[in-house]
Every structure is written in structure tokens, then in C-alpha cells.
Design a protein around this motif. Structure first.
Motif, PDB file in Angstrom:
ATOM      1  N   ASN A   1       0.876  -1.169   0.000  1.00  0.00           N
ATOM      2  CA  ASN A   1       0.000   0.000   0.000  1.00  0.00           C
ATOM      3  C   ASN A   1       0.912   1.216   0.000  1.00  0.00           C
ATOM      4  OD1 ASN A   1       0.623   0.573   2.892  1.00  0.00           O
ATOM      5  ND2 ASN A   1      -0.606  -1.258   3.262  1.00  0.00           N
ATOM      6  N   ASP A   2       0.412   2.366   0.377  1.00  0.00           N
ATOM      7  CA  ASP A   2       1.280   3.553   0.345  1.00  0.00           C
ATOM      8  C   ASP A   2       2.076   3.753   1.625  1.00  0.00           C
ATOM      9  OD1 ASP A   2      -0.875   4.211   1.872  1.00  0.00           O
ATOM     10  OD2 ASP A   2      -1.518   5.914   0.666  1.00  0.00           O
ATOM     11  N   GLU A   3       2.036   2.782   2.540  1.00  0.00           N
ATOM     12  CA  GLU A   3       2.806   2.905   3.778  1.00  0.00           C
ATOM     13  C   GLU A   3       3.710   1.716   4.063  1.00  0.00           C
ATOM     14  OE1 GLU A   3       0.716   3.997   7.259  1.00  0.00           O
ATOM     15  OE2 GLU A   3      -0.392   5.630   6.333  1.00  0.00           O
ATOM     16  N   LEU A   4       3.398   0.549   3.486  1.00  0.00           N
ATOM     17  CA  LEU A   4       4.113  -0.675   3.852  1.00  0.00           C
ATOM     18  C   LEU A   4       4.538  -1.422   2.594  1.00  0.00           C
ATOM     19  CD1 LEU A   4       4.704  -1.832   6.715  1.00  0.00           C
ATOM     20  CD2 LEU A   4       2.835  -3.440   6.338  1.00  0.00           C
ATOM     21  N   GLN A   5       5.707  -2.080   2.677  1.00  0.00           N
ATOM     22  CA  GLN A   5       6.201  -2.852   1.541  1.00  0.00           C
ATOM     23  C   GLN A   5       6.837  -4.158   2.018  1.00  0.00           C
ATOM     24  OE1 GLN A   5       9.342  -0.627  -0.428  1.00  0.00           O
ATOM     25  NE2 GLN A   5      10.158   0.092   1.517  1.00  0.00           N
ATOM     26  N   ILE A   6       6.835  -5.147   1.137  1.00  0.00           N
ATOM     27  CA  ILE A   6       7.554  -6.388   1.376  1.00  0.00           C
ATOM     28  C   ILE A   6       9.023  -6.154   1.061  1.00  0.00           C
ATOM     29  CG2 ILE A   6       7.919  -8.733   0.493  1.00  0.00           C
ATOM     30  CD1 ILE A   6       4.885  -8.898   0.066  1.00  0.00           C
ATOM     31  N   HIS A   7       9.885  -6.630   1.939  1.00  0.00           N
ATOM     32  CA  HIS A   7      11.324  -6.527   1.736  1.00  0.00           C
ATOM     33  C   HIS A   7      11.902  -7.939   1.798  1.00  0.00           C
ATOM     34  CE1 HIS A   7      15.536  -5.250   3.324  1.00  0.00           C
ATOM     35  NE2 HIS A   7      15.522  -5.283   1.997  1.00  0.00           N
TER      36      HIS A   7
ATOM     37  N   LEU B   1      10.776   7.089  -4.339  1.00  0.00           N
ATOM     38  CA  LEU B   1      11.897   7.002  -5.267  1.00  0.00           C
ATOM     39  C   LEU B   1      11.875   8.139  -6.266  1.00  0.00           C
ATOM     40  CD1 LEU B   1      11.820   3.146  -5.970  1.00  0.00           C
ATOM     41  CD2 LEU B   1      12.654   4.390  -3.982  1.00  0.00           C
ATOM     42  N   GLY B   2      11.404   9.308  -5.824  1.00  0.00           N
ATOM     43  CA  GLY B   2      11.408  10.493  -6.657  1.00  0.00           C
ATOM     44  C   GLY B   2      10.278  10.581  -7.652  1.00  0.00           C
ATOM     45  N   LYS B   3       9.327   9.612  -7.627  1.00  0.00           N
ATOM     46  CA  LYS B   3       8.241   9.608  -8.590  1.00  0.00           C
ATOM     47  C   LYS B   3       6.898   9.572  -7.863  1.00  0.00           C
ATOM     48  CE  LYS B   3      10.925   7.159 -12.128  1.00  0.00           C
ATOM     49  NZ  LYS B   3      10.994   5.941 -12.991  1.00  0.00           N
ATOM     50  N   PRO B   4       5.822  10.126  -8.480  1.00  0.00           N
ATOM     51  CA  PRO B   4       4.497  10.060  -7.849  1.00  0.00           C
ATOM     52  C   PRO B   4       4.128   8.622  -7.542  1.00  0.00           C
ATOM     53  CG  PRO B   4       4.455  11.522  -9.749  1.00  0.00           C
ATOM     54  CD  PRO B   4       5.791  10.839  -9.784  1.00  0.00           C
ATOM     55  N   PHE B   5       3.561   8.424  -6.355  1.00  0.00           N
ATOM     56  CA  PHE B   5       3.254   7.077  -5.876  1.00  0.00           C
ATOM     57  C   PHE B   5       1.873   7.064  -5.239  1.00  0.00           C
ATOM     58  CE2 PHE B   5       3.494   4.085  -2.201  1.00  0.00           C
ATOM     59  CZ  PHE B   5       3.509   2.901  -2.936  1.00  0.00           C
ATOM     60  N   SER B   6       1.068   6.082  -5.596  1.00  0.00           N
ATOM     61  CA  SER B   6      -0.263   5.900  -5.064  1.00  0.00           C
ATOM     62  C   SER B   6      -1.199   7.001  -5.577  1.00  0.00           C
ATOM     63  CB  SER B   6      -0.245   5.884  -3.523  1.00  0.00           C
ATOM     64  OG  SER B   6      -1.485   5.490  -3.003  1.00  0.00           O
TER      65      SER B   6
ATOM     66  N   HIS C   1      -3.484  -4.690   8.156  1.00  0.00           N
ATOM     67  CA  HIS C   1      -4.748  -5.406   7.972  1.00  0.00           C
ATOM     68  C   HIS C   1      -5.569  -4.590   6.990  1.00  0.00           C
ATOM     69  CE1 HIS C   1      -8.819  -7.020   9.158  1.00  0.00           C
ATOM     70  NE2 HIS C   1      -8.111  -8.116   8.937  1.00  0.00           N
ATOM     71  N   LEU C   2      -5.533  -5.005   5.721  1.00  0.00           N
ATOM     72  CA  LEU C   2      -6.089  -4.192   4.646  1.00  0.00           C
ATOM     73  C   LEU C   2      -7.549  -4.543   4.388  1.00  0.00           C
ATOM     74  CD1 LEU C   2      -3.000  -4.184   2.282  1.00  0.00           C
ATOM     75  CD2 LEU C   2      -3.598  -2.616   4.130  1.00  0.00           C
ATOM     76  N   GLY C   3      -8.339  -4.471   5.441  1.00  0.00           N
ATOM     77  CA  GLY C   3      -9.762  -4.742   5.339  1.00  0.00           C
ATOM     78  C   GLY C   3     -10.397  -4.683   6.711  1.00  0.00           C
TER      79      GLY C   3
ATOM     80  N   ALA D   1      -5.800  -0.382  -1.483  1.00  0.00           N
ATOM     81  CA  ALA D   1      -6.667  -0.724  -0.362  1.00  0.00           C
ATOM     82  C   ALA D   1      -7.035   0.520   0.434  1.00  0.00           C
ATOM     83  CB  ALA D   1      -5.979  -1.738   0.548  1.00  0.00           C
ATOM     84  N   ILE D   2      -8.324   0.701   0.727  1.00  0.00           N
ATOM     85  CA  ILE D   2      -8.785   1.817   1.546  1.00  0.00           C
ATOM     86  C   ILE D   2      -9.718   1.277   2.623  1.00  0.00           C
ATOM     87  CG2 ILE D   2      -8.543   3.543  -0.279  1.00  0.00           C
ATOM     88  CD1 ILE D   2     -11.481   3.325  -0.849  1.00  0.00           C
ATOM     89  N   ASP D   3      -9.981   2.089   3.616  1.00  0.00           N
ATOM     90  CA  ASP D   3     -10.772   1.674   4.769  1.00  0.00           C
ATOM     91  C   ASP D   3     -12.253   1.616   4.406  1.00  0.00           C
ATOM     92  OD1 ASP D   3     -11.932   1.179   7.191  1.00  0.00           O
ATOM     93  OD2 ASP D   3     -11.022   2.871   8.241  1.00  0.00           O
ATOM     94  N   PRO D   4     -12.873   0.427   4.398  1.00  0.00           N
ATOM     95  CA  PRO D   4     -14.294   0.331   4.050  1.00  0.00           C
ATOM     96  C   PRO D   4     -15.205   1.111   4.985  1.00  0.00           C
ATOM     97  CG  PRO D   4     -13.261  -1.841   4.032  1.00  0.00           C
ATOM     98  CD  PRO D   4     -12.284  -0.894   4.662  1.00  0.00           C
ATOM     99  N   LEU D   5     -14.817   1.248   6.246  1.00  0.00           N
ATOM    100  CA  LEU D   5     -15.692   1.901   7.213  1.00  0.00           C
ATOM    101  C   LEU D   5     -15.851   3.394   6.933  1.00  0.00           C
ATOM    102  CD1 LEU D   5     -14.667   0.177  10.565  1.00  0.00           C
ATOM    103  CD2 LEU D   5     -16.563  -0.370   9.035  1.00  0.00           C
TER     104      LEU D   5
END
Length: 402
Positions: free
Chosen positions: A83-89, A168-173, A240-242, A332-336
């Protein structure tokens, strides 16, 4: 002594490292990705805990990810945004590949531009900025309250103020619209993002947008949406993306909105799952079902409130519940924050706070129009920051052997 490597550079390779950017293919799974790159499935998937395995199913098509290679062309590190805050490394340590989730380093900028209408807001914004995302959020925000085809004239003015994240210097999300104005037949129409996360017009009335119904009636919410949280015991980042709705096995699941079933099947993490594509780039996900309703199949058109399946505990699940996910253009966005509520008109202290916010945005929009602010093209940054260790921007994991 703990050793940290400095960040990668665009212009020169660091210690012979080569960084390549790729785009995640539509339909590609995380396991497909590991096999394609000859990476160990056991260490990087089957040995992960349930939460981490489920997160690998949240990689969305079209996302840009990075692979770095050493001087022998072997994979050294991989960064895949969730998402725009977390990544797999994924990284190599003592000749073994390891998995973790880490925060994404991004910079948020407030940007603005104005333009004169020549054809339509959507087309003119794309021609000015090159961004379909900016065009989409502008048109979608006014979609339910204004008729561009009937009332818009050539030469009318529009203005946007929005937040954009850069990675990385480019628009993201997706950008976040903060305030916008469009002139139609000499009258200016405004929309503002309030502090409650909802859009209001100049009269402090909520602007109706895409609204969802509750997928499980009278169910208890057992887990809420979060893009990133740090587990103090496990020393890991989680997401928790949901929203999880705890309910008895067999409880009916309703489509939260009208749309078309684009996926219906079983995955290891989410078990029996349905995905429904809605209007305006929205998609909903319904996971861990015990069974699907008879007659529902891929390609079916379903109406809001129609029963599509039943609560279960299939996949990586500790008990019967529905995992309900909402995605906007793959994010992913918050359904609530989007679940159906009666539109409201602000009053009292809420209205006073909104009017102060509105006044600030009105002043800013007026200045941009007076200055004829143009869209600012992005200049490529010289440096790349992949993640943050709390003090430094670093490339590698600490080397415990030194």
C-alpha cells in the motif's frame, strides 16, 4: 559494530549493485513471482506466519517494484509495495533469503494547478498533467452534484489542490484531493475534504459519492483496517487491509454495492473468495466464505444487498468471519469510511471548524487562479531511499557479523 549502507544512487551503481524497476503483471501471484525468480518458496512463503502469507495476496497488479542485484547478477534485495505505507522486503543474509515488511519511505507534497477548459475537465487535466489519476479524482468528486456536459463552457476555469506522495522520486499511489473549484456559466462550485475524511460543498453539505452497504447485518467488527502498525512483541510491522466481521458460520454475505463478479474461487490465504468490480474504479473483496450462493459465478452482475455467499473459516482463518476489503484503483482503503451513512449537513462546532478550513482553501484557490498556477513537472531525484531504520535512510539490513 552495526554497519549501515548509504542509499542507492540513480546516477552511479553502489558497490556494483544494479537496481531495476518492474511492473507487477495482472494475474501474477506472489508464488508465481518467487518461482519465476528461482527464490526459495519455503523461506519466503511457507515458513511465514498467517498474517504475512495473507499480505502477499494484497500485491496489486500494476504496482512498481524494485529488484537489486549484486556484481554476480544474483538477487540481493526486493522491495514490493503493499500500500502507500508498507512494503515487502526480501533480502539475502548469510546466503539465505529472508522476508519482512517494512515502512515505505515517501514524501508527501501539497500541489496545485489551474487551467482553462478547452474540451472537458477529464481530457484537459490529462493534457495538462499527464495524470489519469488527477483527472479521475477531480471528475469523480463532482460527478454526483454537477453536470459537466450541460453546463460547462469553453474558457471556464478549474483549480485543484491535492496531496501527492512520492516514492523514489516519482508520484506514488493515488493523490488525495484537498479542495477543488470549477466555474460553470460564471458560477464557482467548490468541494472540500473535511477533517472527518468526507467531502462537503460550500454550504457545508456532504457531497454524496460512492457509498457501500454493510455486507453482514448485525455482525461484530473484530478487526479494523490499518495500513501499518508495529507489533511490539513480534517486533514486526503488520497491516490489515480490510475489516473483519465476526459472525456465525453460514451467516449470509451481501454484496456491498452493485457490480460484476470478476473473481470467484479459492486462494490459500483468503480461502473461498469473491471480488466484485463496481463503478469509479472501486472493487470489493469477500474472503473466508464457507460457500458461494447458488447461481453466483464469475461474470455475474449482482445488485447491492444481494446475497453472494455465506460466512465461513476457509483459508488462513482462526474462526468464522468475513474479511471485507475495499480497493480504489487497486489501492486498499478503509471500508468503514465509505459504508453507507445518511448524508449530513454540518452544524455547531463541526460547521465552525469546517468554515475555517473552507476559508483557508478559498484564499489559496483564489491566489492560484490569480497567478495562473501551472502544473509542476516532476524533476527526478538524485537519490533513492528504500526504507528507514529510525535514524538513517538505508539500503541493506544490518550485518550482525561485523
Amino acid at each position: 559494530m552495526i554497519r549501515f549502507f548509504i542509499l542507492f544512487l540513480f546516477t552511479i551503481p553502489l558497490f556494483a549493485a544494479q537496481v531495476e524497476t518492474f511492473r507487477w503483471s495482472n494475474g501474477e501471484t506472489y508464488l508465481d513471482f518467487l518461482e519465476k525468480n528461482n527464490l526459495p518458496l519455503k523461506h519466503l512463503y511457507y515458513n511465514l506466519d498467517e498474517d504475512e502469507q495473507q499480505l502477499t495476496e494484497e500485491i496489486y497488479s500494476g504496482v512498481h517494484y524494485q529488484i537489486s542485484r549484486d556484481k554476480n547478477n544474483n538477487i540481493d534485495q526486493i522491495f514490493i509495495p503493499l500500500n502507500d505505507e508498507l512494503q515487502i522486503h526480501i533480502y539475502k543474509h548469510n546466503s539465505e533469503y529472508l522476508f519482512e515488511t517494512v515502512p515505505i519511505i515517501s514524501e508527501t507534497r501539497v500541489e496545485a494547478f489551474t487551467l482553462k477548459i478547452k474540451h472537458s475537465p477529464y481530457l484537459d487535466i490529462i493534457r495538462e498533467t499527464g495524470s489519469t489519476k488527477l483527472a479521475t479524482i477531480f471528475v469523480s468528486s463532482f460527478k454526483h452534484s454537477l453536470d459537466f456536459k450541460r453546463d460547462l463552457r469553453k474558457g471556464d476555469t478549474l483549480a485543484m489542490i491535492y496531496e501527492q506522495k512520492y516514492r523514489l522520486g516519482k508520484p506514488f499511489s493515488m493523490p488525495t484531493l484537498k479542495a477543488a473549484m470549477i466555474e460553470m456559466r460564471g458560477k464557482k462550485h467548490y468541494i472540500y475534504l473535511n477533517d472527518d475524511g468526507r467531502f462537503y460543498n460550500e454550504d457545508a453539505k456532504e457531497v454524496e459519492g460512492f457509498l457501500l452497504g454493510n455486507p453482514v447485518r448485525s455482525a461484530r467488527i473484530s478487526s479494523k483496517f490499518t495500513k501499518r502498525r508495529y507489533h511490539p512483541i513480534l517486533k514486526k510491522y503488520r497491516a490489515h487491509l480490510g475489516v473483519d466481521y465476526a459472525a456465525s458460520r453460514g451467516t449470509p454475505i451481501a454484496a456491498a454495492g452493485s457490480g460484476r463478479v470478476v473473481y470467484m474461487g479459492r486462494t490459500r490465504g483468503y480461502g473461498k473468495m469473491i471480488k466484485i468490480q463496481h463503478s469509479d474504479g472501486y472493487m470489493t473483496l469477500y474472503a473466508h466464505q464457507s460457500s458461494f450462493r447458488k447461481g453466483i459465478r464469475k461474470g455475474s452482475y449482482v445488485k447491492k444487498g444481494q446475497i453472494i455467499g455465506y460466512v465461513g473459516s476457509t483459508g488462513l482463518s482462526t474462526g468464522p468471519h468475513l474479511h471485507f476489503g475495499l480497493y480504489s484503483n487497486g489501492r486498499a482503503i478503509d471500508p468503514l469510511r465509505v459504508v453507507q451513512v445518511a448524508t449530513k449537513k454540518l452544524s455547531g462546532a463541526e460547521k465552525s471548524a469546517f468554515l475555517k478550513l473552507k476559508s483557508n482553501y478559498d484564499e489559496s484557490i483564489a491566489l492560484h487562479i490569480a497567478n495562473e498556477t501551472k502544473y509542476a513537472r516532476v524533476s527526478t531525484s538524485q537519490s533513492i531511499c528504500y526504507f528507514y531504520n529510525g535514524e538513517y535512510c538505508v539500503q541493506d539490513k544490518p550485518d550482525s557479523s561485523s
